[in-house]
Scaffold this active site. Structure first.
Site, mmCIF file in Angstrom:
data_model
loop_
_atom_site.group_PDB
_atom_site.id
_atom_site.type_symbol
_atom_site.label_atom_id
_atom_site.label_comp_id
_atom_site.label_asym_id
_atom_site.label_seq_id
_atom_site.Cartn_x
_atom_site.Cartn_y
_atom_site.Cartn_z
ATOM 1 N N ARG A 83 0.829 -1.218 0.000
ATOM 2 C CA ARG A 83 0.000 0.000 0.000
ATOM 3 C C ARG A 83 0.862 1.266 0.000
ATOM 4 N NH1 ARG A 83 -3.493 -3.039 -0.882
ATOM 5 N NH2 ARG A 83 -5.632 -3.035 -0.103
ATOM 6 N N SER A 134 -10.984 -0.188 2.855
ATOM 7 C CA SER A 134 -10.286 -0.275 4.144
ATOM 8 C C SER A 134 -9.907 1.140 4.581
ATOM 9 C CB SER A 134 -9.002 -1.091 4.020
ATOM 10 O OG SER A 134 -9.278 -2.389 3.567
ATOM 11 N N GLU A 168 -5.644 4.816 5.737
ATOM 12 C CA GLU A 168 -5.240 4.444 4.376
ATOM 13 C C GLU A 168 -5.602 5.467 3.307
ATOM 14 O OE1 GLU A 168 -5.723 0.789 1.338
ATOM 15 O OE2 GLU A 168 -7.165 2.376 1.616
HETATM 16 N N1 EPU Z 1 -11.284 -9.775 10.081
HETATM 17 C C1 EPU Z 1 -11.971 -9.733 11.251
HETATM 18 N N2 EPU Z 1 -13.021 -8.876 11.372
HETATM 19 C C2 EPU Z 1 -13.397 -8.073 10.358
HETATM 20 C C3 EPU Z 1 -12.683 -8.106 9.151
HETATM 21 C C4 EPU Z 1 -11.623 -8.975 9.036
HETATM 22 O O1 EPU Z 1 -11.642 -10.455 12.203
HETATM 23 O O2 EPU Z 1 -14.360 -7.342 10.546
HETATM 24 C C5 EPU Z 1 -10.189 -10.752 9.926
HETATM 25 C C6 EPU Z 1 -10.583 -11.796 8.891
HETATM 26 O O3 EPU Z 1 -11.280 -12.855 9.473
HETATM 27 C C7 EPU Z 1 -9.256 -12.242 8.345
HETATM 28 C C8 EPU Z 1 -8.406 -10.989 8.468
HETATM 29 O O4 EPU Z 1 -9.060 -10.125 9.391
HETATM 30 O O5 EPU Z 1 -8.707 -13.246 9.139
HETATM 31 C C9 EPU Z 1 -8.180 -10.288 7.130
HETATM 32 O O6 EPU Z 1 -9.430 -9.875 6.605
HETATM 33 P P1 EPU Z 1 -9.679 -9.729 5.029
HETATM 34 O O7 EPU Z 1 -9.329 -11.016 4.350
HETATM 35 O O8 EPU Z 1 -11.051 -9.226 4.837
HETATM 36 O O9 EPU Z 1 -8.641 -8.699 4.540
HETATM 37 P P2 EPU Z 1 -8.082 -7.310 5.149
HETATM 38 O O10 EPU Z 1 -6.691 -7.567 5.603
HETATM 39 O O11 EPU Z 1 -9.025 -6.742 6.135
HETATM 40 C C10 EPU Z 1 -6.963 -6.482 2.959
HETATM 41 C C11 EPU Z 1 -6.981 -5.245 2.122
HETATM 42 C C12 EPU Z 1 -8.253 -5.187 1.299
HETATM 43 C C13 EPU Z 1 -8.308 -6.429 0.415
HETATM 44 C C14 EPU Z 1 -8.275 -7.668 1.309
HETATM 45 C C15 EPU Z 1 -8.191 -8.958 0.526
HETATM 46 C C16 EPU Z 1 -5.696 -3.618 3.353
HETATM 47 C C17 EPU Z 1 -5.725 -2.373 4.165
HETATM 48 N N3 EPU Z 1 -6.876 -4.077 2.955
HETATM 49 O O12 EPU Z 1 -8.058 -6.379 3.874
HETATM 50 O O13 EPU Z 1 -8.178 -4.034 0.482
HETATM 51 O O14 EPU Z 1 -9.464 -6.445 -0.372
HETATM 52 O O15 EPU Z 1 -7.090 -7.626 2.142
HETATM 53 O O16 EPU Z 1 -6.936 -9.086 -0.026
HETATM 54 O O17 EPU Z 1 -4.623 -4.137 3.061
HETATM 55 C C18 EPU Z 1 -8.740 -1.689 0.489
HETATM 56 O O18 EPU Z 1 -7.541 -1.464 0.539
HETATM 57 O O19 EPU Z 1 -9.580 -0.764 0.466
HETATM 58 C C19 EPU Z 1 -9.201 -3.089 0.525
HETATM 59 C C20 EPU Z 1 -10.487 -3.391 0.584
#
Ligand code: EPU
Length: 353
Positions: free
Chosen positions: A168, A243, A349
């Site tokens: 990012r 995010s 972000e």
């Molecule tokens: N999780 C929770 N509670 C929540 C959301 C997530 O416990 O409310 C846990 C999930 O269970 C999982 C972990 O957190 O174990 C990661 O969650 P997720 O797979 O949804 O991905 P993220 O790390 O929250 C990142 C990116 C997203 C991208 C997803 C999938 C960042 C800041 N965000 O989210 O990007 O779509 O991975 O690769 O790196 C964005 O940047 O706007 C965005 C949506």
């Protein structure tokens, strides 16, 4: 020269952002070609007015006071393709909508962007924050970025090393006053299998033998939809910037302390239950959404006319009639909760104006 009539005054910016928040732009210009972008910079320099570059507004938080300068909306269109050995080099102008562009490359049978479907915004923003999702990021395929130097007004192009891509992050993100991104070239592969690396994506595709790039794209979009991470006006969480915080990256030692605390506090039974990714160099990325929820800021939490998405704790959403001030107050509450509970400082972000 820009015809004076093309520069609008006091234009509301909220409709240009997916959060639908923020005040007016003092001046506003929609640029559909490179020369207009350059002329706009010249126009602003002559008047001592600052310039904000607007894409799809999907990763932007505009202050309630608006933007006291010239906003240039990047509406440059066009996609060009050329074969080079076993790759296809596809150049898209900054104003091309990202999701239809991904769809087009996937439909052509090319690999490289299939995990990045369903992301709102325009092509020009993708190198800035090195857009990534589901195990893929644009840094893997970008071969050059066409730019306009904001100081010298010279056109040029940057190689991937010069873009300094990281999670990012990029040279552009760290030096927002230096360049305007005009077009981006991606090297895609006609005969390569799609990237199925993200555990959640791999699980969703477990029963599909040798999925095509288009199956991967559709599966990613379905996963995103469940998290309200596609732009769908019928979704109660649709006014968002995706995010709102980046996932914190820290030393393995620091991450261990966070995990130990989660176990000691009974948030998880075993250390393995805390989601995290090893990112090399003895560094670990934790899931900000997980930390936010476990810090007691639950999905659906409301703060005035904004709140936390009901589907994903990392997305802050606007319910209509709200203000950026309320959104930033909520962000501060989330940050404080995570800091108090885990000793981790989250970083916002989206870009802020
Ligand atoms: N999780 C929770 N509670 C929540 C959301 C997530 O416990 O409310 C846990 C999930 O269970 C999982 C972990 O957190 O174990 C990661 O969650 P997720 O797979 O949804 O991905 P993220 O790390 O929250 C990142 C990116 C997203 C991208 C997803 C999938 C960042 C800041 N965000 O989210 O990007 O779509 O991975 O690769 O790196 C964005 O940047 O706007 C965005 C949506």
């Amino acid at each position: 020269m820009i015809p004076a009539v093309d520069i609008l005054e006091d234009v509301p910016l909220a409709p240009h952002t997916t959060l639908e928040l923020g005040g007016d732009a003092r001046f506003f210009l929609r640029a559909t070609d490179e020369r207009t972008v350059r002329d706009a910079l010249r126009w602003a320099a002559r008047r001592g007015v600052r310039v904000g570059i607007l894409g799809g507004g999907s990763n932007l938080v505009v202050d309630d006071a608006g933007f006291d300068g010239l906003v240039v909306e990047m509406a440059l269109r066009g996609v060009e393709e050329r074969e080079e050995g076993d790759r296809v080099l596809v150049t898209a102008a900054a104003g091309e909508e990202w999701d239809p562009f991904v769809e087009r490359t996937v439909a052509a049978g090319w690999q490289g962007l299939e995990c990045l479907g369903g992301i709102p915004g325009r092509v020009g923003a993708t190198p800035i924050q090195n857009v990534g999702a589901y195990g893929q990021e644009v840094a893997e395929t970008i071969t050059s970025v066409r730019v306009l130097d904001r100081d010298t007004l010279a056109f040029g192009s940057l190689a991937p090393q010069e873009c300094a891509f990281a999670y990012r992050d990029s040279y552009f993100k760290r030096n927002p006053e230096r360049y305007v991104v005009l077009a981006v070239t991606f090297a895609l592969r006609p005969d390569a299998p799609p990237a199925v690396r993200y555990a959640e994506l791999a699980r969703a595709l477990e029963d599909v033998e040798a999925p095509s790039s288009s199956t991967v794209r559709e599966t990613v979009i379905a996963l995103r939809r469940r998290k309200s991470m596609v732009l769908d006006f019928a979704d109660e969480n649709h006014r968002s910037a995706g995010s709102f915080f980046t996932n914190p990256v820290m030393s393995a030692d620091e991450a261990r302390r966070v995990v130990d605390r989660a176990v000691a506090d009974g948030l998880v039974e075993r250390a393995e239950d805390v989601p995290r990714w090893d990112v090399g160099d003895d560094r670990v990325k934790l899931a900000a959404g997980w930390l936010v929820e476990r810090a007691g800021m639950h999905k659906g939490t409301r703060h005035g006319r904004v709140g936390i998405s009901t589907k994903h704790a990392l997305a802050l959403v606007h319910h209509g009639g709200g203000t950026t001030e309320e959104l930033l107050e909520l962000a501060a509450r989330v940050e404080a909760a995570v800091r108090d509970r885990f000793g981790v400082t989250l970083q916002i972000e989206p870009t802020r104006w």
